[in-house]
Design a protein around this motif. Sequence first.
Motif, mmCIF file in Angstrom:
data_model
loop_
_atom_site.group_PDB
_atom_site.id
_atom_site.type_symbol
_atom_site.label_atom_id
_atom_site.label_comp_id
_atom_site.label_asym_id
_atom_site.label_seq_id
_atom_site.Cartn_x
_atom_site.Cartn_y
_atom_site.Cartn_z
ATOM 1 N N ASN A 1 1.954 2.409 -8.350
ATOM 2 C CA ASN A 1 0.725 2.162 -7.751
ATOM 3 C C ASN A 1 1.342 2.324 -5.580
ATOM 4 O O ASN A 1 0.976 2.241 -5.097
ATOM 5 N N ILE A 2 2.381 1.233 -5.490
ATOM 6 C CA ILE A 2 2.756 1.265 -5.065
ATOM 7 C C ILE A 2 3.348 2.835 -4.259
ATOM 8 O O ILE A 2 3.346 3.047 -3.171
ATOM 9 N N PHE B 1 0.804 4.681 -2.545
ATOM 10 C CA PHE B 1 0.139 4.139 -0.951
ATOM 11 C C PHE B 1 1.187 4.737 -0.434
ATOM 12 O O PHE B 1 0.476 5.136 0.883
ATOM 13 N N SER C 1 1.128 8.305 0.315
ATOM 14 C CA SER C 1 -0.607 8.468 0.806
ATOM 15 C C SER C 1 -0.712 8.323 2.226
ATOM 16 O O SER C 1 -0.966 9.317 3.087
ATOM 17 N N LEU D 1 -6.044 2.487 1.708
ATOM 18 C CA LEU D 1 -5.342 3.515 0.818
ATOM 19 C C LEU D 1 -5.591 2.245 -0.074
ATOM 20 O O LEU D 1 -4.996 1.940 -1.049
ATOM 21 N N LEU D 2 -5.057 0.862 0.816
ATOM 22 C CA LEU D 2 -4.783 -0.409 -0.585
ATOM 23 C C LEU D 2 -6.416 -0.411 -1.214
ATOM 24 O O LEU D 2 -6.215 -0.804 -2.015
ATOM 25 N N SER E 1 -5.542 2.436 -4.008
ATOM 26 C CA SER E 1 -4.304 1.960 -4.767
ATOM 27 C C SER E 1 -4.553 0.932 -5.814
ATOM 28 O O SER E 1 -4.034 0.371 -6.517
ATOM 29 N N SER E 2 -5.299 0.053 -4.922
ATOM 30 C CA SER E 2 -5.446 -1.232 -6.422
ATOM 31 C C SER E 2 -6.216 -1.004 -6.921
ATOM 32 O O SER E 2 -7.165 -1.318 -8.209
ATOM 33 N N PHE F 1 1.141 -5.178 -2.846
ATOM 34 C CA PHE F 1 0.742 -4.418 -1.511
ATOM 35 C C PHE F 1 0.968 -5.441 -0.408
ATOM 36 O O PHE F 1 1.266 -5.223 0.392
ATOM 37 N N SER G 1 4.299 -5.080 1.126
ATOM 38 C CA SER G 1 4.220 -3.252 1.746
ATOM 39 C C SER G 1 3.960 -3.305 2.872
ATOM 40 O O SER G 1 4.218 -2.293 3.649
ATOM 41 N N ALA H 1 4.373 -0.158 5.974
ATOM 42 C CA ALA H 1 3.431 0.622 6.150
ATOM 43 C C ALA H 1 2.790 0.312 8.184
ATOM 44 O O ALA H 1 2.090 1.642 8.156
#
Lengths: 224, 201
Positions: free
Chosen positions: A29-30, A33, A36, A62-63, A66-67, A113, A116, A120
């Motif tokens: 998932n990360i 993110f 992307s 994107l968050l 992704s989630s 996330f 992260s 980002a």
Amino acid sequence: MISFLSKIGSFYYREYKLNLSGFQDILTNIIFFFVSIFIFIFSIGPEKETISLIGVGIVWTLLLLSSTLSLRKFYQDDFENGNLLLMRLNGFSYGFISILKTFSHFLFVQVPFLLSIPIACILLNIANDKVVYLFASFAIGSLILSCLGSISSSMNLMNQRNFLLGSLIVMIFSVPIIIFSVGIINMEKNFYSLMSVLVGILLIVFSINPWASGLCLKLSLENN
Amino acid sequence: MILVKDLSIERSNKKIFENVNLSLGTGKIIILKGENGSGKTTLLKSILNLIEPTSGSIYWKGKLLNKNLNDFYNHVTYIADKTTSLRKLTVQDNINIWKKIFLSKIGKSNIENILKILKLDFYLGQKVNSLSFGEIKKLELLRLIIENKKIWILDEPLSNLDKETINVVEQTFEDHCAKEGSIIFSSHQDTVINVTEEVIL
């Protein structure tokens, strides 16, 4: 009371062990993110100003995407292997199970996330002072997304054939969250009033979640 | 302890079963028999209050079950036809999780002895994924001992087990009843267990 708290503790121990063994899912998932983000950067071009102007919107979109990827596993595994039933027989009501699972989703999916976000922000040239606002808005917004995820995933248990429907529900209901969250960062003077709106939305979905998810869990277990 | 009175269940306008009566007292074993689809699992689930009956009632210690549900759940272990062990984790992890979840006080040596009897002691460090279905089923039955509750409700506990393990399970059932426990289980297979009542669905 102590035994009930011990049961809650053991529930999170179980979730921790499960997430640790499935760490590659969180990592995927990360990676999704960040890959992307790179795709956005390459497609927009090298102008720093343009990237930093729309950076916050990109991060939030994107968050959200992704989630959404992790929603399929919200209840599905526990439903299929009978662990939801076990939780119920262990004295947890369906509504309470949904609250526990929502916090577990927040802890093991959204918090990575959250951590992260600073990286980002560097990649998207977002100003340092805006990072704090993004952090605060995502802390509240991600909890809202977890609640919405719980509702849509429990609905999916009754509609096994169409997983996309649940994701669609989350996306539609996420629009106001994105509007207010991005607004917080772009209108720093209104920080507290917009944060209040976000907290208000959180309180609404948080109070609906156990009721709606609990009912869906009950019905899906009855018809299983 | 458990009294089922005139229980009927309908689903999608189809009668699954009707007017089932049974009474489970201390030290009793009830076996449910019937063809596939006759409603054995549905009856077990309705006794657990997981499915609402169309008519009839279920009592626990003299009170309506749904008014006394938490106390009932504190006394009951359910082994479903599905296995609840977590496939991604090791046998040891699963045992630790069950011990924590059910606040079990069972000692390590006790568990080791049972694992030896069930021939699962070599698999402690292995992921459940790598076990055969019969071994996973044996692991699931270990939950009966970990939970250590008075009432056991089991859905096809003898299926997929070898003869030797079936003998162990049958002996465990009789020992449990001798300690004032009670059991309701469904089975397709013939069994030498000394059942108190046979309910044909």
